[in-house]
Design an enzyme around this catalytic site. Sequence first.
Site, PDB file in Angstrom:
ATOM      1  N   GLN A 189       0.824  -1.220   0.000  1.00  0.00           N
ATOM      2  CA  GLN A 189       0.000   0.000   0.000  1.00  0.00           C
ATOM      3  C   GLN A 189       0.853   1.263   0.000  1.00  0.00           C
ATOM      4  OE1 GLN A 189      -2.865  -0.209   3.219  1.00  0.00           O
ATOM      5  NE2 GLN A 189      -3.774  -2.104   2.445  1.00  0.00           N
ATOM      6  N   HIS A 258      -1.407   0.561   5.549  1.00  0.00           N
ATOM      7  CA  HIS A 258      -1.920   1.659   6.386  1.00  0.00           C
ATOM      8  C   HIS A 258      -0.925   2.799   6.579  1.00  0.00           C
ATOM      9  CE1 HIS A 258      -4.652  -1.663   8.278  1.00  0.00           C
ATOM     10  NE2 HIS A 258      -4.799  -1.529   6.967  1.00  0.00           N
TER      11      HIS A 258
END
Length: 476
Positions: A189, A258
Amino acid sequence: MKFFPSPSLSAAIALALCPIAAVQAQDFRTGTVAERYTQLCANCHGANMEGGQAPSMLDDIWVYGGDDESLARSIRNGYPDKGMPVWSASLPEKEIRAMVIYIRETRAKYALSQTTFEAPAGPVTAKSKLHNFKLETWVDGVTEPWSLAFLPGNRALVTEKRGQLFLIENGRLAAKPIAGLPVVDNNGQAGLFDVVPHPDYARNGWLYLSYSDPQENDGRKVSLTRIIRGKLKDGALVEQQTIFQGPIQYYRNAGGVHFGGRIAFDRAGYLYFTIGERGDGTNAQDIARPTGKVHRLFDDGRIPDDNPFAKDPKADRTIWSYGHRNPQGLAVDPVSGQLFDAEHGPRGGDEINLVRPGRNYGWPVITYGMNYDGTAMTDITAKEGMEQPVTYYVPSIAICGINFYTGSLFPKWKNHLFAASLAAQELRRLEIKDGKLVTQEVLFKNLGRIRHVIGGPDGALYVLLPTRVARMTPAE
Ligand SMILES: [Ca+2]
């Protein structure tokens, strides 16, 4: 919940079909919620909740209430006279909460299966409550665009997650990316995230960027969200300065999850940005760490004295609020000046929050979600000293970028909040008043994952899809 709406069905028959005595003797503390549904509920409510001896849970007929609390109460207390077992003895509260989430997910999937969406190659025209609109490609050929910023002179900048920043001039994407960008961790991510001009950009030329900064710590590749600023000159980002860099001990495995990464300025010119909890919820509750937080700085990176933890020697003094999971949306209400974030929850439990200084937004102590693997997390959705979201999404829509609309092409949308979603591929419009949700609607969906939405100086709304930027304008 609507168990056995027909009183004519005798309890004796129901008991024979749903052997209460047998199931209540067992303990169902392990396994996924889907397995538990199959074991305990499918016999009566159907393998896919379509109903059978007990009513369907896919339609909108609820004898005992269809809201979360009513569903939980029906599961907990049952309706023994109608054949619905009492589950409170064998299912812990967090498992009952997980079952409520699972019912919500299954209903949403079913609703989607009953709807057909066109996926046209050309422009889309759609109706909505307040405005009809046309959606057409504005800029094509970008790869995973993460953010878009408008500059004076019909220019814009678009970030690509893989680590490139492109200039768009008069609606045309530059052939080559901006040179001189920092090296970006773009695994998992991680990547290049936001680009935001200084509120006084026309005078000072500062551009703010957030990205996952790759470092090494004890021979391990690690990364964390870092904020820099720089100026555009001759196709390059020059005069770069670091505005925020976390201590190396709080960097986590490169790639990974995250990162947060959204930036916003408020009306007084303070800079806010988000960092996700890097996959460890306990980080979000620890105010010594920068992870799982919204941060606030002066535009040059200095820490304001009136930050909520500025006087706490053990705290990260840049923290504005904590207890966040993965906030990828951040926007300031143009009317109230209030700050809002949008954050990815676990499975079920995405949130929009009104972000106030020093407040605890609860993750991972309170959440409306469960674990991704379908195991229960908690039944605690509220707690003293922890903030409730303005709204939350069960099932998750994977909420991402948010922005208030301040243009004039859509007068009835003025000052409404627009929210992008990745998994549900939805663009939502929300009306929020005094920190409370008034109403919301899905404007369109299923044109691909939506990373962000932002109003342009021309009053159009620009939507970041997987390989293009689309432009929304009014339609008859
Ligand atoms: Ca929360």
